[in-house]
Design an enzyme around this catalytic site. Structure first.
Site, mmCIF file in Angstrom:
data_model
loop_
_atom_site.group_PDB
_atom_site.id
_atom_site.type_symbol
_atom_site.label_atom_id
_atom_site.label_comp_id
_atom_site.label_asym_id
_atom_site.label_seq_id
_atom_site.Cartn_x
_atom_site.Cartn_y
_atom_site.Cartn_z
ATOM 1 N N GLY A 11 -65.561 -62.590 21.916
ATOM 2 C CA GLY A 11 -66.918 -62.083 21.732
ATOM 3 C C GLY A 11 -66.970 -61.010 20.673
ATOM 4 N N TRP A 22 -47.057 -54.414 5.161
ATOM 5 C CA TRP A 22 -45.654 -54.794 5.160
ATOM 6 C C TRP A 22 -45.002 -54.313 3.867
ATOM 7 C CZ3 TRP A 22 -43.350 -58.844 1.991
ATOM 8 C CH2 TRP A 22 -41.979 -59.031 2.260
ATOM 9 N N ASP A 45 -53.600 -53.753 9.103
ATOM 10 C CA ASP A 45 -52.612 -54.588 9.779
ATOM 11 C C ASP A 45 -51.224 -53.981 9.613
ATOM 12 O OD1 ASP A 45 -52.024 -57.656 10.756
ATOM 13 O OD2 ASP A 45 -50.431 -56.912 9.445
ATOM 14 N N TYR A 50 -42.391 -52.834 10.575
ATOM 15 C CA TYR A 50 -42.724 -52.253 9.261
ATOM 16 C C TYR A 50 -42.352 -50.766 9.190
ATOM 17 C CZ TYR A 50 -45.815 -56.400 8.924
ATOM 18 O OH TYR A 50 -46.345 -57.667 8.926
ATOM 19 N N LYS A 78 -48.009 -55.488 15.963
ATOM 20 C CA LYS A 78 -47.300 -56.669 16.455
ATOM 21 C C LYS A 78 -46.104 -56.307 17.325
ATOM 22 C CE LYS A 78 -48.559 -58.750 12.040
ATOM 23 N NZ LYS A 78 -48.659 -57.532 11.216
ATOM 24 N N HIS A 111 -45.141 -61.235 17.100
ATOM 25 C CA HIS A 111 -44.810 -61.341 15.687
ATOM 26 C C HIS A 111 -44.144 -62.664 15.318
ATOM 27 C CE1 HIS A 111 -43.943 -58.504 12.058
ATOM 28 N NE2 HIS A 111 -44.242 -59.717 11.665
ATOM 29 N N ASN A 161 -46.975 -66.592 13.076
ATOM 30 C CA ASN A 161 -45.907 -67.518 12.670
ATOM 31 C C ASN A 161 -45.624 -68.604 13.700
ATOM 32 O OD1 ASN A 161 -45.113 -66.060 10.134
ATOM 33 N ND2 ASN A 161 -44.684 -64.429 11.602
ATOM 34 N N SER A 260 -51.419 -53.688 -0.904
ATOM 35 C CA SER A 260 -51.339 -52.934 -2.149
ATOM 36 C C SER A 260 -51.458 -51.455 -1.828
ATOM 37 C CB SER A 260 -52.455 -53.341 -3.120
ATOM 38 O OG SER A 260 -52.317 -52.622 -4.329
#
Length: 312
Positions: A11, A22, A45, A50, A78, A111, A161, A260
């Site tokens: 929802g 990353w 994210d 990381y 993750k 992950h 993945n 970036s």
């Protein structure tokens, strides 16, 4: 900027554009997140592996102190493969929340479908120097993740993945259906089969490496940013190759999380909602597919849950 959103089965909804973090360099990540938030990004994210959750938490705390509302943010992290045992899922989530300085996550992803050896060593090896696998089945991990939703620690749970067969197993046997599957996808790895399946099942697909991987050496992969067809399409719309790659994804209903730390690129990546690719141009980008996967994770190829043995 006007940020379009993808509807989730919960929802809720998530911005179609987010900031991937990353491989963000230490010290750069906090600055990049703050710059992105200043530019209007609201979807960030990250992942335990990381090693930047604390830095991102610092950026979020600072920007929320300046008036950015928590309810406007969409924060994703993750569960790493060494935390798959059901007893490790809650502590891992709580640890990520503590580092991020948050009371809840908008989305928590498994992950990888495979497990590594339990413990705090994120890169466990066996006596032969090979990756030390774990034996927890991802379905048991998923059932522990469902309890995080019940506890109010996460708004939505999803996968990363996972191939179609693995997704089918979760959908068939899980109590809560996954909201998202985050996978590598770019013009040279279109994942059309997976996207069709996700769409049919009400799962949002998120693309990491949506520009390919500029700067990755030693592979058979060439960056989509240098593709002459993409450049020609960009010239037609007065847009960059990166903007064409990102626009193609969001026009397919795919969420993108380009990474970036360069302020001008962060701005450029956000300017994808003021034009629309024609059907012909969408088809031309689709036709570039060569199933060229960058992140193959071949050290897990012997693991029974290695996902890349079937087409995406």
């Amino acid at each position: 900027m006007a940020m379009l959103r993808a509807q989730l089965r919960t929802g809720g909804s998530m911005p179609l554009l987010g900031l991937g973090t990353w491989a963000a360099l230490e010290g750069e990540c906090c600055k990049a997140v703050k710059t992105a938030l200043d530019l209007g990004y609201r979807h960030i994210d990250t992942a335990e592996i990381y090693l930047n959750e604390r830095e991102i938490g610092q950026a979020l705390t600072e920007k929320m102190g300046e008036g950015v509302k928590r309810e406007d943010l969409f924060i994703v992290t993750k569960l790493f493969e060494t935390r798959h045992h059901p007893d490790d899922v809650l502590p891992a989530c709580q640890n990520s929340l503590q580092k991020l300085g948050l009371d809840y996550l908008d989305l928590y992803l498994m992950h990888w479908p495979y497990a590594s050896k339990r413990g705090d060593n994120l890169h466990p090896v066996d006596e032969n120097g090979q990756r030390a696998y774990g034996d927890t089945h991802y379905l048991d991990t998923w059932k522990a993740m469902e309890k995080l939703v019940d506890a109010g620690l996460v708004k939505a749970i999803g996968l990363s993945n996972f191939n179609i067969s693995q997704m089918e197993e979760i959908l068939t046997n899980g109590r809560i259906k996954p909201a998202v599957n985050q996978v590598e996808s770019h013009p040279y790895l279109t994942c059309n089969r997976l996207l069709k399946y996700c769409t049919e099942k009400g799962i949002v697909m998120t693309a990491y490496c949506p520009l390919g991987a500029p700067g990755v050496h030693g592979s058979d992969y060439t960056s989509a940013l240098n593709d002459p067809i993409i450049k020609t399409i960009g010239d037609k719309y007065g847009k960059s190759a990166a903007q064409v790659c990102l626009r193609w994804q969001v026009q397919r209903g795919v969420v993108v999380i380009p990474k970036s730390s360069n302020p001008s690129r962060l701005k450029e990546n956000s300017q994808i909602f003021d034009f629309e690719l024609s059907e012909e141009d969408m088809a031309a980008v689709n036709d570039l597919n060569r199933d060229a996967r960058i992140l193959k994770k071949e050290e897990y190829q012997r693991h029974p849950h290695w996902p890349f043995g079937e087409p995406f």
